[in-house]
Structures are given as structure tokens and as C-alpha cells.
Design an enzyme around this catalytic site. Structure first.
Site, mmCIF file in Angstrom:
data_model
loop_
_atom_site.group_PDB
_atom_site.id
_atom_site.type_symbol
_atom_site.label_atom_id
_atom_site.label_comp_id
_atom_site.label_asym_id
_atom_site.label_seq_id
_atom_site.Cartn_x
_atom_site.Cartn_y
_atom_site.Cartn_z
ATOM 1 N N SER A 109 -3.669 -0.987 -6.707
ATOM 2 C CA SER A 109 -4.253 0.272 -6.245
ATOM 3 C C SER A 109 -5.034 0.927 -7.381
ATOM 4 C CB SER A 109 -3.141 1.208 -5.763
ATOM 5 O OG SER A 109 -3.674 2.451 -5.372
ATOM 6 N N GLY A 110 -6.294 1.263 -7.130
ATOM 7 C CA GLY A 110 -7.140 1.864 -8.151
ATOM 8 C C GLY A 110 -7.966 0.867 -8.928
ATOM 9 N N THR A 122 -11.780 -1.368 -2.678
ATOM 10 C CA THR A 122 -12.586 -0.744 -1.622
ATOM 11 C C THR A 122 -14.044 -0.633 -2.041
ATOM 12 O OG1 THR A 122 -10.658 0.524 -0.872
ATOM 13 C CG2 THR A 122 -12.816 1.306 -0.178
ATOM 14 N N ASN A 125 -4.100 6.132 -7.947
ATOM 15 C CA ASN A 125 -5.461 6.062 -7.428
ATOM 16 C C ASN A 125 -5.702 7.258 -6.515
ATOM 17 O OD1 ASN A 125 -7.955 5.349 -6.464
ATOM 18 N ND2 ASN A 125 -7.277 3.527 -5.368
ATOM 19 N N SER A 184 -6.602 5.635 -2.640
ATOM 20 C CA SER A 184 -5.869 4.382 -2.467
ATOM 21 C C SER A 184 -5.828 3.991 -0.992
ATOM 22 C CB SER A 184 -4.443 4.533 -2.997
ATOM 23 O OG SER A 184 -3.695 3.367 -2.748
ATOM 24 N N SER A 185 -6.220 2.740 -0.697
ATOM 25 C CA SER A 185 -6.113 2.232 0.678
ATOM 26 C C SER A 185 -4.639 1.990 0.986
ATOM 27 C CB SER A 185 -6.895 0.925 0.818
ATOM 28 O OG SER A 185 -8.261 1.130 0.600
ATOM 29 N N GLY A 243 -2.956 -5.522 -3.664
ATOM 30 C CA GLY A 243 -2.524 -6.539 -4.616
ATOM 31 C C GLY A 243 -1.015 -6.473 -4.834
ATOM 32 N N GLU A 272 2.402 -5.486 -6.025
ATOM 33 C CA GLU A 272 2.850 -4.159 -6.455
ATOM 34 C C GLU A 272 4.243 -4.227 -7.064
ATOM 35 O OE1 GLU A 272 0.473 -0.889 -3.720
ATOM 36 O OE2 GLU A 272 2.654 -0.993 -3.647
#
Length: 1055
Positions: free
Chosen positions: A143-144, A148, A193, A196-197, A425, A427
Site C-alpha cells: 500500500s502506497g 493505482t 498511504n 490506499s486501494s 501486495g 502485507e
């Protein structure tokens, strides 16, 4: 140019091109400058290598990270691992995404230019077009890390560079606009992030046989619904809630019963982070509203959607009280009233469903009250279900907008697909729960797929080139995937079994069952099964999995509840009956009627992941691995510990080891020979034999050992980067010598080109002089013999005369039918000139006639008839030429007259003066013309009918008077005799009368007098004389005397 000179120039140019191709900057046929990978190796100590495969110590993680750091420091955020792109988030805007950059990468082979996301995009697109095979790009990272943004850049590249038309441009807009909508409803601020998605996204972009994007489809995975009801400190709920409160106008918020302060809503207050410096919720709201409109959402759908979003916030504000006997009741009736209107549900039914649950036992339904905790859980479960299903509806609606509209494209033969997988990804958080377990399971499957497809593509290339395949040693993570997903024995199966078994279920009993079933597995550890050292760092509520990327501890708290993901049946019943069309679509009535228990969340995720794997296996993959350089989101800062953590969890070292298991470098013979041929005297400056022989000669001269390389059918494979570095350093050392040779070649080439050019110019001048002399000679000779018959002596001159006349005529043609000018032709072309004049006049007349309107044509016909009758016959005719004939000059016709005429329509009428046959008394009358006859009318009575068929003719004088006589037959006693009339518009009236009666040839113009029949056997005479003024009176001998004005008094005349 003579062949010897041409050969010299060609040879010189070839040598010049040969030398220039050795230097770092290369210019292709389009004029674009390219920096090839090999040229960048000379700066490897400063900026690293742009392909990790060329790392000397490829097994060293420290060398890998150092190469990343060097490139990041120089703002080179992209690096390859073979065909895999590694991207480091720069946390700042870089000038590498312009349209010019897109054009730079368009149509360029993978290694011809520096690594870039556009290079992956373009190569994927070209592979799809040339091979007609579906492609996919897998984007993964923490994340980050910029996943995206990478997917946005790829979509933007296709939208800008792909061929398109107006309709397909609209599709491109919808594809791009789907991003802000999905980000608003599916992204949130986390500690790592700001955008973050919180869901996985797979998007298919469909192209037709021309490479034009014609459709799209989105699949979403594992939306983090728990974020709707709970956020960690410093985090936020999904963006759309804050955008609505900050961007919505007062009227909208009042309609939704909302206030602007996020702290007023329990579901937004838990993270205590209503505002973020990097996010402008007000502007983002405008972007989202515009995007919804572009995608095709109606105003009603947007309003229903916002009602649901506000309804979720109101759900979170529902509070419960507890009675003396433990029963639960709702203390916030206002929220229920708001929800009744916003969600379109029955308020009392909703209240009942939030405080009671419906049970079915032995076919009988029972209502059981909920305690306080159960009521809170039911409320939160409803909020999560409503938001999660609404998100699915949103994706479905976007898919309808992106779907193919024409049947022609539905055939798999006519269209191909590029898929984009933007997925979370690996985590590893401080506290890892059910969501991290699913995410990491997904990454295990993707790693398994990556290794399998990478090895397969390597093996296919080796077989194509005829090189023996060598077994590659790598870690096969199938054992971990089986540990998670195996039937009856895997973690997911055990979790489902715990959720379904009767009696008290819980997270700890699930953990115990894991220990009993998986106790001896090498990749599974719990506090109970661990050694003393491990127990000190593990909680009793945790289990540890040894993933391909490292160890992760998972806390089982919440596993059972999150896997159940159950919504009470009576809550579903309430939602099914909603008046909100979106909710009624999301909650199906069949779901309530079906007694079968739905699949658990983990099993649903596993099944959707299996389908995703099938989709990806059917496509040719490309990979983008995204890395976050620091947690502070600061540009220029490179945190080695954090990067090492991501390199490990992304499996990049494993990727590199697989790619380097064979050969580190491979190039086509032509490219390799073109670059390194100066290092061998036999191949320099040009090699004229087979390419394979040239490469073999070159590497033998360089002293390559057999274990360092292999020659395939079209490529050379070099095993060790050191071999390539040595070769590149030798070329760099050779460049001063090549430079001297290049200078010599340039000087020689300039001299050869200059001499060739000067010779060519001199030959051109001499040729022009010879041609000019010959031209003058022929012209003079032709002038001398110009009067002779056409022949060799004068043909050129006579042709020139004809040409000159025609050229002059072209510039001086008459512009209209009244333009009588025409150039005087030479005697030679007099006949042709007259013929051309006639043709041109006919052409102008034809064009003029085609342009004439029907009304104007009618006017012209009447004017032509008037000309035939009166021209040079009557003195008043010239004044009438410029005046238009009117359709009528009559007064209003009396109704009785109209009724008497019946179906005979009056075509023209005019006021006239009738003179009696006896006594010549003047009487005012109207002369009306129909298609078959004319009539004289005295107010309401028809006095005389003049039948065209029996009319004998019309007589007029040649002077300027308005008198005319209509002659009728005298044989019939019933028929009145001739009529003497006077009109102020005699030319117009007589013309129309003659045309309608068909008596044009029966109009007689007499210079002195007119005889007319007074009665049978009796005649009258009208005498015409000139005088000072117009006068009509009875003259001598019973004649009618008409005095007309002389020439100077023409204003009084009648035309």
C-alpha cells in the site's frame, strides 16, 4: 550522376552511418534519439544497471538494493528484471509522462530505450496486435507503492496512443473516468498511504482487430468492508463519505439529513482523522460527480446512490438501550425515521430486525431478541452488507457502460484483450488478521503463477533458439498454497468447518483445530507448537505461516465472524422490500427464500481467486512490481530497511534468480554485431557474410570461452554479466581510435559528397543551357515558317501560339451571359475560338437556367412573350422591360362573382375601362382571366364572358396609349361583339391574355387606326393621333379619337 561517383558517395555514407551507430545516441528512421541499454552500462557505477539481470552479484540482496538506491537518487525510478518492471514511488511529479514521452516509447522494442511503464504498455499492446493473443499486466506492491498510479498511466497511454474515433474516444473517457469513481468508493487513507486501494481490481480492456479499444470489464476482489464500521487511529473511512460532507451543497445535505462535521458520525469518528493535507475532498467530489455523469449514471441513480451512502452514516448513529430483562431497544428514533426515507424501508420492520433475529427450527419460525452486543453487531453487519453490495452494483453499472455495443466485436476472433490486475501486495502489519491472511494467500497464488509462466517463457525461448534447457532451482511455494487451500486439510476448509459446526464456535477453538490438523507441517507454527525462543514473540491467539516471502503471524481474533459474514435473515427481508432500486437489486428475494447457507467469505475469495488464475493463465503476462521508498511519503528519501522488507515480500530476488539461472544477456545477431564489430578487424567496418558467421568471428576474436556463451538460431546468449561488461569496456576504450577513424571518414565523406554535388550542379547547368539554346532555335525557325502548313519546322511555335491563346482565354473568359467580351484570336485558331465561344456561352446559359427559381422563370417566359409581341412595334414597350409583371392587379372579387365562376379559378385580374360600342361611354370594369375564359365584371355582376376558343384576336396601336380591342365572332347573335378596353398596364395584361388564350400570334399592332365590330355587319373605328396629353373622346364621323402624348411627355403614357 555517373555510377562511379554515385558508388563513392554511397560507400562514404555507409561508413559514416557505421561509425555513428557506435556512439550512445542512436537515431532511428523516424528521427527519434534512443539510448540503448548497452550504452548506459558505461555509467553503471553512478546510476547502476537498468536491468537487474546484469548485476554481477545477483545473489546479493545488498547489491540489488544498492542498484535501486543509485537509480532512485538519479530519479530513475524504473528498472527491469528481464521483462519485469520494478517501479519505485518517487513521491513527486517527474517530467516523464508527457505526450512526447508516449510517442518516444511508441513502437520501440523493449530494450531499445530506458525502462518505463510506457515501454511495458507498448510492448504488451504490440504483442496483442501481432500475435492476436490476449495479454495481461500484473501490478503488485505494498500500500502506497504506486499501484493505482501505474494502472492509471497504462490506461492513459492506451487512451492517447491507440487509434480511435469519436465513439471510441468516449469509451476511452469512460475507462479513465471509472478510476476516480472506484477510488472514491473503494480507497481510503491508511497509516501507510493516503489513497490506499482497499479492494483488488482486475480490468479487461478489449480491442478490435485494428487495435482500437472497443470495450472494458472490471472484476473486484475482497473489498475491506470492515473499514465501513471501524478504522484504526490515524486512518479514515472510504473517501466518498468525506467527499459528500465537504463537497455536497447545503440543499443536498439537508435532503440527506447530514451535517458537514464528520465527528457527528460514529463510523467516521473512530479514526479521528477527518482531514488530510494531501487530499482535497471538495475538489474530489466535483471530479467524482463529473465522472459519474461521463460514465452514464442518471441523476436519479446518483441520488439513490447518495441516499445509501448517507444511510450508512445514519446506521452508525443508531444507539441501543438495554432493558431490565436484557432485551434491547433503539434509543435514537430520529435515525430510524431518516433511514426509512433514505433507504426506502419500513421503519418499524427495520427496528424489529435490528433488535430481534428470526430462527427456523424443525420448519417453524421463532423470533428471538438480541442482546446489546448482538444488536450492535447486527447494525454493523447491515452497514457492511449495504456498502459492500452497493459497491458491487457500482462496478456492475460501470461494466454496463464499458461493455461492447456492437455484435461484430463479440467474436473472439475479431477482438483481443489486455487485462490490468491492480492488487494488494504481500502485507505484514503489526497486527495481521483475516484480511491480511486473504491478501497474502492471493500473493502466494500470484507468485506461483509468476514462477510457472516465467519458467515456461524461458523454456520456450530456449527451444526456439535451439539451446538445451537447463533445470532451474527455485523455491516451489505449492506446499504453502496447499496448506491454505487444500480440501478438508487446508486452513480455509478448517475455518469453514468451524463456522458450520453446531454448538459454540469461536476463534480459539478454530486455532486448536488448526494445531490438531496441521501440527507437523513445516510451514505452520503456533505458540503451542513452537520452541521456547519463538514462544516469546508469539501470542497464544496467533499462528505463523512461513510464506515464500517470509514469516507472518496471524491473530485468529475475528476470523470466524469475518468468515461467516452473515446478515440476519429478517434484515435481508427488510432490504428486499426497499423502494430504493439499487438496494432492491442488491438484495434478492430468492436469497431470503433459499434455505441453503451461502458460501463463507474465505471460500468465496478462494473460488474467485481460482477464476482469476484461470483468466491470467489464458493470457500472456507482463509484470510491474511497485516499491515504496519510505513511510513518510517524502521525495528523495530511501529507507533501506523498508525497501529490503518489500524486496523480500515481493519475491524480487527469487524472480532475479530464476531469470539468471540461464543466461544473463541475449541479443539478436544483427544488434550485437552492429554494436561490437569495431573490436574485430575482420568485422570492421562492415561484415558482408551471414550474421551468425560474423558474430562467431567477433566472439572468437574477443576470446569468449565456450561456457560463457551460446549461439542460437537468431540470438547470442551470454551467461555472465562480467563477459558483457568486459566487452562494453573494450568498446569504450576503442572509441578514441574509432573517433579518429570517424574524423577521417567524415572528412573523406564530405570531400566525396562536395565533389559529387558540384559535378552534379555543373552538369545540370550545362544541360539547362543546351536545352535553352535548342528552345530559342526552334522558336525562331517556327516564327519564320509560321504561315506554312503544320510541320517539323513550325510545330513548336504554332503549338506555343495555341497554348498562349488558350492560357490567355482561360484568364479572360466572360463571367455571365451579358458579358460579351472575348479575346481576339490569332488567325491560326479563329475557327476553334468561335466554337469555344459558342460552347462557353451555352454552358453559361445552362448554368444560369439551372439557377433560375420557378417564380423567376415564369416572369422571364412572360417577358420573352412580351418581347416577341411588342418589341419594335409599340412605343411604350421599352419602359415596360424593367418592370416586373405582377400576378394580379385586381381588387377584391365579390363573393357572388366567385360563386358564379364556380371551379374556374381566377389566374389574373386587372382594373380596366370599357368603352360602349355605341356612344363610347367609359365604364369601370374588372377583367378577370381564368384558364378557359375571361370575364368583364361590374361589381357583383358578370357583364361579358370572353371564351378563349372563339376569340379572334387582339388589336393595339403602336403609340403610347393603353387602348386594346378584343375581337369576338359576329356570326353568333347570342355572342356580344368586339370589346374596346383601356388599361394602365396594357403590355402586361395583353401578354397574359394572349398566353392564356393561346393567341400570341393573333395580336395585331396597327400604326394609325383600329377597326372593330359594333354589331353584325357594322364596324367602328378608333383613330390614334399624337398630342400634348392623353385624351379619349368621340371624334368626327362617329369615330373614337385617342390622343397619345408625344415623346417628351412619356410619363403620362400607359405601359
Amino acid at each position: 550522376m555517373p555510377s562511379a561517383c554515385q558508388h563513392s558517395v554511397t560507400t562514404a555514407l555507409k561508413e559514416l552511418i557505421c561509425v555513428s551507430s557506435l556512439f550512445p545516441q542512436e537515431v532511428d528512421v523516424d528521427g527519434r534519439v534512443r539510448l540503448v541499454m548497452e550504452s548506459a552500462l558505461t555509467a553503471r557505477d553512478r546510476v547502476g544497471v537498468q536491468d537487474f539481470v546484469l548485476l554481477e552479484n545477483y545473489n546479493s540482496e545488498a547489491a540489488f538494493i544498492e542498484n535501486l538506491r543509485r537509480r532512485f537518487k538519479e530519479n530513475l525510478i524504473y528498472t527491469y528484471i528481464g521483462s519485469v518492471l520494478v517501479s519505485v514511488n518517487p513521491y513527486k511529479e517527474l517530467e516523464i509522462y508527457s505526450k512526447q514521452q508516449m510517442e518516444r516509447y511508441r513502437g520501440v522494442s523493449f530494450y531499445e530505450i530506458s525502462p518505463h511503464i510506457y515501454s511495458v504498455s507498448d510492448n504488451t499492446y504490440r504483442a496483442m496486435k501481432t500475435s492476436r493473443k490476449d495479454q495481461c499486466i500484473l501490478i503488485s506492491g505494498e500500500s502506497g507503492a504506486g499501484k493505482t498510479e501505474a494502472s492509471k498511466k497504462i490506461l492513459l497511454y492506451y487512451a492517447v496512443t491507440c487509434p480511435t474515433n469519436d465513439r471510441m474516444a468516449a469509451l476511452g473517457d469512460r475507462l479513465l473516468q471509472s478510476n476516480p469513481v472506484l477510488e472514491a468508493f473503494g480507497n481510503a487513507k491508511t497509516l501507510r498511504n493516503d489513497n490506499s486501494s482497499r479492494f483488488g481490481k482486475y480490468m479487461d480492456v478489449q480491442f478490435d482487430f485494428r487495435g482500437v479499444p472497443v470495450g472494458g470489464h472490471i472484476l473486484n476482489y475482497l473489498l475491506e468492508k470492515s473499514r465501513v464500521v471501524h478504522q484504526n487511529p490515524g486512518e479514515r473511512n472510504f473517501h466518498i463519505f468525506y467527499q459528500l460532507l465537504n463537497g455536497g451543497d447545503e440543499m443536498l445535505l439537508k435532503t440527506l439529513y447530514l451535517e458537514k462535521n464528520p465527528h457527528n458520525y460514529n463510523y467516521l469518528a473512530k479514526g479521528n482523522c477527518p482531514r488530510v493535507s494531501s487530499i482535497n475532498d471538495k475538489n474530489d467530489w466535483k471530479v467524482v460527480m463529473k465522472a459519474l455523469s461521463v460514465i452514464g449514471f442518471t441523476e436519479e441513480e446518483v441520488q439513490k446512490l447518495l441516499s445509501i451512502i448517507s444511510g450508512v452514516l445514519h446506521l452508525g448513529n443508531i444507539q441501543f438501550g438495554e432493558g431490565e430483562e436484557g432485551e434491547t431497544y433503539i434509543t435514537t428514533e430520529t435515525q430510524i425515521a431518516n433511514l426509512t426515507e433514505l433507504l426506502g424501508v419500513d421503519g418499524s420492520a427495520l427496528t424489529e430486525a435490528l433488535t430481534h433475529k428470526k430462527l427456523t427450527a424443525k420448519g417453524e419460525e421463532m423470533i428471538s431478541p438480541l442482546n446489546f452486543e448482538q444488536a450492535m453487531s447486527a447494525r454493523d453487519a447491515l452497514a457492511k452488507a449495504v456498502y459492500g453490495r452497493t459497491f458491487n452494483w457500482l462496478v456492475e453499472k460501470i461494466n454496463q457502460s464499458l461493455a461492447l455495443k456492437e455484435e461484430i466485436y463479440h467474436s473472439s476472433k475479431s477482438s483481443s484483450v489486455i487485462g490490468l490486475l491492480d492488487i494488494y501486495g504481500f502485507e505484514v502489519l503489526q497486527h495481521n488478521s483475516f484480511e491480511q491472511f486473504c491478501i497474502n494467500y492471493c500473493n502466494e497464488k500470484l507468485q506461483q503463477l509468476f514462477i510457472e509462466l516465467t519458467l515456461r517463457s524461458e523454456q520456450e525461448e530456449y527451444e526456439t533458439e535451439g539451446i538445451a534447457w537447463e533445470t532451474v532451482q527455485y523455491f516451489d511455494n505449492k506446499i504453502i498454497c496447499d496448506l491454505i487451500e487444500e480440501k478438508h486439510k487446508g486452513i480455509i476448509s478448517i475455518l469453514d468447518e468451524e463456522c458450520l459446526r453446531p454448538g459454540e464456535t469461536g476463534d480459539l477453538s478454530f486455532l486448536e483445530k488448526l494445531e490438531d490438523t496441521l501440527g507437523g507441517h513445516p510451514h505452520f507454527v503456533t505458540h503451542k507448537l513452537a520452541n521456547g525462543k519463538t514462544r516469546r514473540v508469539m501470542s497464544r491467539e496467533e499462528f505463523r505461516l512461513l510464506h515464500y516471502a517470509g514469516e507472518v503471524n496471524y491473530n485468529v481474533k475475528g476470523f470466524v465472524d469475518k468468515n461467516n459474514d452473515l446478515l440476519n435473515r429478517n434484515l435481508k427481508e427488510v432490504m428486499c422490500q426497499s423502494d430504493n432500486q439499487i438496494l432492491s437489486h442488491c438484495f434478492h428475494r430468492e436469497e431470503v427464500m433459499d434455505q441453503k447457507r451461502p458460501e463463507m467469505a474465505a471460500t468465496q475469495f478462494k473460488n474467485s481467486l481460482m477464476k482469476l488464475m484461470e483468466i491470467l493463465m489464458s493470457k500472456e503476462p507482463s509484470y510491474v512490481r511497485c516499491i515504496k521508498p519510505n513511510d513518510a511519503k517524502q521525495p528523495g528519501r530511501f529507507d533501506e530497511v523498508l525497501v529490503r522488507h518489500q524486496v523480500k515480500y515481493l519475491g524480487l530476488m527469487e524472480n532475479l534468480r530464476v531469470r539468471r539461472a540461464g543466461f544473463a544477456y541475449r541479443r539478436h545477431f544483427e544488434a550485437f554485431l552492429q554494436r561490437y564489430k569495431p573490436l574485430c578487424p575482420e568485422t570492421w567496418p562492415n561484415w558482408h557474410g551471414r550474421l551468425a558467421d560474423g558474430v562467431s568471428t567477433l566472439i572468437n576474436h574477443l576470446g569468449y570461452k565456450p561456457e560463457e556463451y551460446k549461439l542460437g538460431r537468431s540470438k547470442i546468449f551470454i551467461r555472465f554479466p562480467k563477459t558483457l561488461f568486459t566487452t562494453e569496456d573494450a568498446l569504450e576504450a576503442k572509441k578514441p581510435e574509432i573517433g579518429k577513424y570517424a574524423l577521417h571518414v567524415c572528412v573523406y565523406t564530405v570531400i566525396v559528397i562536395q565533389s559529387g554535388w558540384r559535378g552534379m550542379k555543373a552538369r545540370r547547368r550545362a544541360k539547362r543551357r543546351r536545352e535553352a539554346a535548342e528552345l530559342i532555335r526552334r522558336f525562331i525557325k517556327g516564327f519564320i515558317y509560321r504561315h506554312n502548313e503544320y510541320g517539323p519546322e513550325n510545330d513548336y511555335f504554332l503549338d506555343h501560339v495555341r497554348y498562349s491563346f488558350l492560357k490567355n482565354l482561360r484568364k479572360n473568359l466572360p463571367e455571365n451571359v451579358l458579358d460579351k467580351r472575348w479575346p481576339t484570336p490569332p488567325p491560326l485558331v479563329t475557327e476553334a475560338s468561335e466554337y469555344l465561344r459558342m460552347l462557353h456561352m451555352r454552358n453559361m446559359v445552362m448554368k444560369y437556367c439551372r439557377r433560375v427559381q420557378p417564380e423567376w422563370k415564369k416572369q422571364m417566359v412572360q417577358k420573352v412573350v412580351a418581347s416577341e409581341i411588342f418589341k419594335d412595334q409599340k412605343d411604350s414597350y421599352p419602359e415596360s422591360v424593367g418592370r416586373l409583371f405582377l400576378d394580379t392587379r385586381r381588387e377584391q372579387i365579390n363573393l357572388k362573382v366567385v360563386q358564379t365562376l364556380g371551379n374556374d379559378k381566377v389566374q389574373y385580374g386587372a382594373s380596366v375601362t370599357k368603352y360602349d360600342r355605341r356612344g363610347f361611354k367609359p365604364r369601370p370594369r374588372q377583367l378577370l382571366l381564368t384558364n378557359n375564359f375571361a370575364v368583364l365584371v361590374d361589381r357583383t355582376k358578370i357583364k361579358q364572358k370572353i371564351d378563349y376558343a372563339t376569340m379572334r384576336g387582339i388589336s393595339l396601336s403602336s403609340l403610347r396609349d393603353g387602348m386594346f380591342v378584343v375581337h369576338m365572332p359576329t356570326e353568333d347573335n347570342k355572342q356580344k361583339t368586339d370589346v374596346v378596353l383601356q388599361s394602365n398596364h396594357v403590355i402586361e395584361l395583353v401578354t397574359k391574355l394572349a398566353m392564356m388564350a393561346g393567341k400570341i400570334d393573333y395580336v395585331n399592332i396597327s400604326p394609325g387606326s383600329i377597326r372593330f365590330a359594333v354589331a353584325r355587319g357594322k364596324e367602328g373605328i378608333i383613330d390614334f393621333v399624337r398630342g400634348s396629353e392623353m385624351k379619349v373622346a368621340k371624334g368626327k364621323r362617329g369615330h373614337l379619337l385617342v390622343v397619345t402624348p408625344r415623346e417628351e411627355n412619356r410619363t403620362a403614357s400607359c405601359v
